[in-house]
Design a protein around this motif. Sequence first.
Motif, PDB file in Angstrom:
ATOM      1  N   GLY A  81       0.751  -1.248   0.000  1.00 18.26           N
ATOM      2  CA  GLY A  81       0.000   0.000   0.000  1.00 18.26           C
ATOM      3  C   GLY A  81       0.778   1.293   0.000  1.00 18.26           C
ATOM      4  O   GLY A  81       0.254   2.313   0.462  1.00 18.26           O
ATOM      5  N   ASN A  82       1.992   1.307  -0.533  1.00 21.17           N
ATOM      6  CA  ASN A  82       2.751   2.570  -0.454  1.00 21.17           C
ATOM      7  C   ASN A  82       2.169   3.672  -1.321  1.00 21.17           C
ATOM      8  O   ASN A  82       2.487   4.838  -1.131  1.00 21.17           O
ATOM      9  N   ALA A  83       1.297   3.328  -2.284  1.00 23.92           N
ATOM     10  CA  ALA A  83       0.552   4.354  -3.022  1.00 23.92           C
ATOM     11  C   ALA A  83      -0.894   4.436  -2.545  1.00 23.92           C
ATOM     12  O   ALA A  83      -1.472   5.521  -2.478  1.00 23.92           O
ATOM     13  N   ALA A  84      -1.484   3.294  -2.208  1.00 26.03           N
ATOM     14  CA  ALA A  84      -2.889   3.278  -1.785  1.00 26.03           C
ATOM     15  C   ALA A  84      -3.102   4.091  -0.512  1.00 26.03           C
ATOM     16  O   ALA A  84      -4.087   4.827  -0.389  1.00 26.03           O
ATOM     17  N   ILE A  85      -2.192   3.958   0.439  1.00 26.56           N
ATOM     18  CA  ILE A  85      -2.359   4.667   1.713  1.00 26.56           C
ATOM     19  C   ILE A  85      -2.260   6.184   1.536  1.00 26.56           C
ATOM     20  O   ILE A  85      -3.130   6.927   2.022  1.00 26.56           O
ATOM     21  N   PRO A  86      -1.249   6.714   0.832  1.00 24.37           N
ATOM     22  CA  PRO A  86      -1.236   8.161   0.593  1.00 24.37           C
ATOM     23  C   PRO A  86      -2.458   8.663  -0.178  1.00 24.37           C
ATOM     24  O   PRO A  86      -2.920   9.784   0.060  1.00 24.37           O
ATOM     25  N   ALA A  87      -2.986   7.842  -1.079  1.00 23.45           N
ATOM     26  CA  ALA A  87      -4.198   8.241  -1.798  1.00 23.45           C
ATOM     27  C   ALA A  87      -5.370   8.356  -0.828  1.00 23.45           C
ATOM     28  O   ALA A  87      -6.170   9.302  -0.897  1.00 23.45           O
ATOM     29  N   ALA A  88      -5.483   7.391   0.081  1.00 22.91           N
ATOM     30  CA  ALA A  88      -6.555   7.442   1.076  1.00 22.91           C
ATOM     31  C   ALA A  88      -6.382   8.632   2.016  1.00 22.91           C
ATOM     32  O   ALA A  88      -7.375   9.223   2.478  1.00 22.91           O
ATOM     33  N   GLN A  89      -5.152   9.005   2.295  1.00 21.88           N
ATOM     34  CA  GLN A  89      -4.910  10.157   3.164  1.00 21.88           C
ATOM     35  C   GLN A  89      -5.384  11.454   2.535  1.00 21.88           C
ATOM     36  O   GLN A  89      -5.605  12.441   3.243  1.00 21.88           O
ATOM     37  N   HIS A 103      -2.521  -3.303   5.853  1.00 22.09           N
ATOM     38  CA  HIS A 103      -3.646  -2.989   6.735  1.00 22.09           C
ATOM     39  C   HIS A 103      -3.146  -2.338   8.028  1.00 22.09           C
ATOM     40  O   HIS A 103      -3.720  -1.350   8.498  1.00 22.09           O
ATOM     41  N   ARG A 104      -2.053  -2.854   8.561  1.00 18.10           N
ATOM     42  CA  ARG A 104      -1.488  -2.277   9.791  1.00 18.10           C
ATOM     43  C   ARG A 104      -1.013  -0.851   9.554  1.00 18.10           C
ATOM     44  O   ARG A 104      -1.281   0.054  10.364  1.00 18.10           O
ATOM     45  N   ARG A 105      -0.333  -0.629   8.433  1.00 21.93           N
ATOM     46  CA  ARG A 105       0.171   0.714   8.147  1.00 21.93           C
ATOM     47  C   ARG A 105      -0.973   1.688   7.879  1.00 21.93           C
ATOM     48  O   ARG A 105      -0.885   2.878   8.227  1.00 21.93           O
ATOM     49  N   ALA A 106      -2.046   1.217   7.256  1.00 20.75           N
ATOM     50  CA  ALA A 106      -3.203   2.078   7.030  1.00 20.75           C
ATOM     51  C   ALA A 106      -3.837   2.492   8.361  1.00 20.75           C
ATOM     52  O   ALA A 106      -4.216   3.661   8.539  1.00 20.75           O
ATOM     53  N   GLN A 107      -3.936   1.534   9.285  1.00 23.61           N
ATOM     54  CA  GLN A 107      -4.475   1.865  10.607  1.00 23.61           C
ATOM     55  C   GLN A 107      -3.598   2.898  11.307  1.00 23.61           C
ATOM     56  O   GLN A 107      -4.103   3.845  11.924  1.00 23.61           O
ATOM     57  N   GLU A 108      -2.285   2.719  11.216  1.00 26.88           N
ATOM     58  CA  GLU A 108      -1.364   3.675  11.833  1.00 26.88           C
ATOM     59  C   GLU A 108      -1.501   5.061  11.215  1.00 26.88           C
ATOM     60  O   GLU A 108      -1.316   6.079  11.891  1.00 26.88           O
TER      61      GLU A 108
END
Length: 278
Positions: A64-72, A91-96
Amino acid sequence: MTDLNTIAIDEADQALKAKHRAMWASGDYPTLAHDLIWSLGPRVVEAVDVRSGERVIDIAAGSGNAAIPAAQRGADVVATDLTPELFGDGHRRAQEAGVELEWRPADAEVLPFGEDEFDVAISTVGVMFAPHHERSAGEITRVVRPGGRIGLISWTPQGFIGQLFAALKPFNAPLPAGARPAPLWGEESHVRELFGDRVADVRAVRESVRFDRFATGEEFRAYFASHYGPTIAVYNRNADDPAAVAAIDEALRGLGDRAIARDGVIDSEFLLFTATVR
């Protein structure tokens, strides 16, 4: 009457995809992605200007190194990957990071979505590894609406990771019929040809990411031999041949030493490709 050739192709593809899934599940790709290439995610998200409320698909998302920033940024994100074993770390990094997104197993060549479902499609050194390039490009333009945006980051053949694959090639299995080398996605002419007149507003720029955690070529070799699925697969394939293993060691060690000798770090070139779906 059943087409036996079609069955054979389907079975061969299934076997190849199972091999790829096992390869990327080996080692510790989520740690490598965090250590070395996490910055590529925000780079592609910035390049396509992901906006709040947009529906975004990250293809071959890994952890998720692109998915998470997009969600942010407030987007509604679906992170897909052939290897769902990578999702736990994501999933853990997204929660963090305080964001929620959907994690969905999916083959980049047969995406389980309807036409025009997404405003944006992104991928960071992910979709390039799907073996049938035309299929992946076709799926991207199928699931992104007209006027939607595409952002892809791929290693170039000339860059450091491209050189890594060239160094491993003599020890690797030949590509199956119909499969194409992953670093071709790092060639602007190849990607333009893949998408053809289905896209407009094409922009392709070469940039690089810096690996600064290796002091020697041996440190690089040992890290990639334990973390990176494609390297691990080559070692496993040659495990019964000590001379081949020694040659792989030397090739990787030399590759790292030469890169580090230039300025003390390893710079790996990638192609950032953006376009709008017609």
